[in-house]
Enzyme design. Structure first.
Site, PDB file in Angstrom:
ATOM      1  N   ARG A  13      -4.773   6.962   0.551  1.00 27.41           N
ATOM      2  CA  ARG A  13      -3.893   5.822   0.299  1.00 27.41           C
ATOM      3  C   ARG A  13      -4.418   4.973  -0.846  1.00 27.41           C
ATOM      4  NH1 ARG A  13      -5.319   1.848   4.292  1.00 27.41           N
ATOM      5  NH2 ARG A  13      -3.494   0.634   3.678  1.00 27.41           N
ATOM      6  N   ASN A  16       0.711  -2.660   5.370  1.00 34.19           N
ATOM      7  CA  ASN A  16       1.372  -3.949   5.581  1.00 34.19           C
ATOM      8  C   ASN A  16       2.844  -3.763   5.942  1.00 34.19           C
ATOM      9  OD1 ASN A  16       1.169  -6.764   5.650  1.00 34.19           O
ATOM     10  ND2 ASN A  16       1.916  -6.987   3.562  1.00 34.19           N
ATOM     11  N   CYS A  32       0.845  -1.185   0.000  1.00 37.56           N
ATOM     12  CA  CYS A  32       0.000   0.000   0.000  1.00 37.56           C
ATOM     13  C   CYS A  32       0.883   1.239   0.000  1.00 37.56           C
ATOM     14  CB  CYS A  32      -0.905   0.048   1.236  1.00 37.56           C
ATOM     15  SG  CYS A  32      -1.812  -1.471   1.572  1.00 37.56           S
TER      16      CYS A  32
END
Length: 325
Positions: free
Chosen positions: A16, A79, A2
């Site tokens: 995002r 992540n 991401c």
């Protein structure tokens, strides 16, 4: 996989991309002020700041991937495999919070980045899933408001809070290495290049954009960090609400994944499920999905913020074509 981007001034825009090989039932969710927030080891928050963002909803609970509260504080989980560390329950502090509880805790209580920093210093994260069948995702977090942004990384050696002057976060490696890596690209520019290689040679500039030769084009986390930082620092805004939101999405397009360009070890295609933009100045959460590039918006309203029940808005995933003939 991401990328999170935060503009604190002059426009307060935060958002995002979420890159994943499968859908997690995501939808836009407003958690109103009077919807109880439950925690494993902390008291229930019966009243709190309202928040809006992308979440899975289960057991009347919004499991946010990212959200913004009514005061304009933004927080996103990205992540961070191999580095994130959560304390086993038998060793965790009495006030430890599970990773999925962190966004509601911070956005429910804090109006500013400074208040969030005070809560997050030394935070202990509890290695507990939301419910059976839910993974405990390895994450680090991007937090921002109109004054700036910071990064929270909880690793085996403790919780680390870093000021983020870049306003960008991706994935591995840890944030200090991402910042240091930017020094390798400090000669890049959006302007035509000067011939410092061999000034005596008649080297031609034969195309636009050559000042940024060397900007990484792959979608690995370090490359996305560099590219997002370059686009963010050089993007021009007009001051018009919709044009600026559109420009924000163009920045996210520069770090998005095309289906088939990244294949996971399990043989599945990684892709940008959605891109989001939270406009703190106007109280709107915008998004677009991989299947539908129309920008969709959900507004914070006083009635929605002051209720008790979650307000859920399924994603508009069908592409709309405007025919002109």
């Amino acid at each position: 996989m991401c990328t999170s981007v935060a503009f604190s001034a002059p426009r307060k825009l935060f958002g995002r991309t979420l890159d994943l090989e499968y859908s997690f039932g995501q939808q836009v969710v407003i958690t109103p002020r009077n919807h109880p927030l439950h925690f494993h080891r902390r008291s229930t928050m019966a009243h709190h700041l309202a928040m809006i963002g992308m979440a899975t909803v289960d057991r009347d609970t919004a499991l946010y991937a990212e959200a913004m509260n009514e005061k304009g504080l933004y927080m996103a989980g990205l992540n961070f495999p191999g580095n994130a560390y959560y304390t086993p329950p038998e060793q965790a502090a009495a006030d430890a919070v599970a990773p999925y509880e962190l966004i509601p805790l911070v956005l429910g209580r804090c109006e500013t980045l400074a208040q969030a920093e005070a809560i997050l210093k030394g935070i202990d994260l509890l290695n507990l899933p939301f419910a059976p069948g839910y993974p405990v995702a390895p994450l680090h977090w991007h937090i921002a408001d109109g004054t700036g942004s910071m990064v929270l990384e909880v690793m085996e050696d403790g919780a680390h809070l870093y000021p983020d002057p870049v306003g960008v976060l991706t994935n591995n490696p840890p944030f200090p290495y991402q910042q240091m890596n930017l020094s390798n690209y400090q000669t890049l520019s959006p302007h035509p290049p000067r011939n410092t290689f061999a000034p005596a040679l008649p080297l031609a500039v034969y195309g636009q954009g050559m000042g940024a030769l060397g900007l990484p084009g792959d979608v690995s986390p370090m490359s996305r960090f560099v590219r997002a930082a370059f686009l963010k620092e050089n993007a021009l805004f007009t001051g018009d609400e919709i044009q600026d939101v559109t420009q924000f999405f163009h920045i996210l397009d520069g770090v998005s994944m095309v289906r088939g360009s990244v294949i996971t070890p399990e043989g599945k295609p990684d892709l940008t499920l959605y891109a989001s933009c939270a406009d703190a100045s106007h109280g709107v959460y915008y998004y677009k999905t991989y299947e539908n590039h129309q920008i969709n918006g959900v507004r914070f309203t006083e009635a929605l913020m002051d209720g008790e029940a979650l307000s859920c808005y399924p994603l508009e995933n069908q592409q709309h074509v405007h025919w002109v003939n």
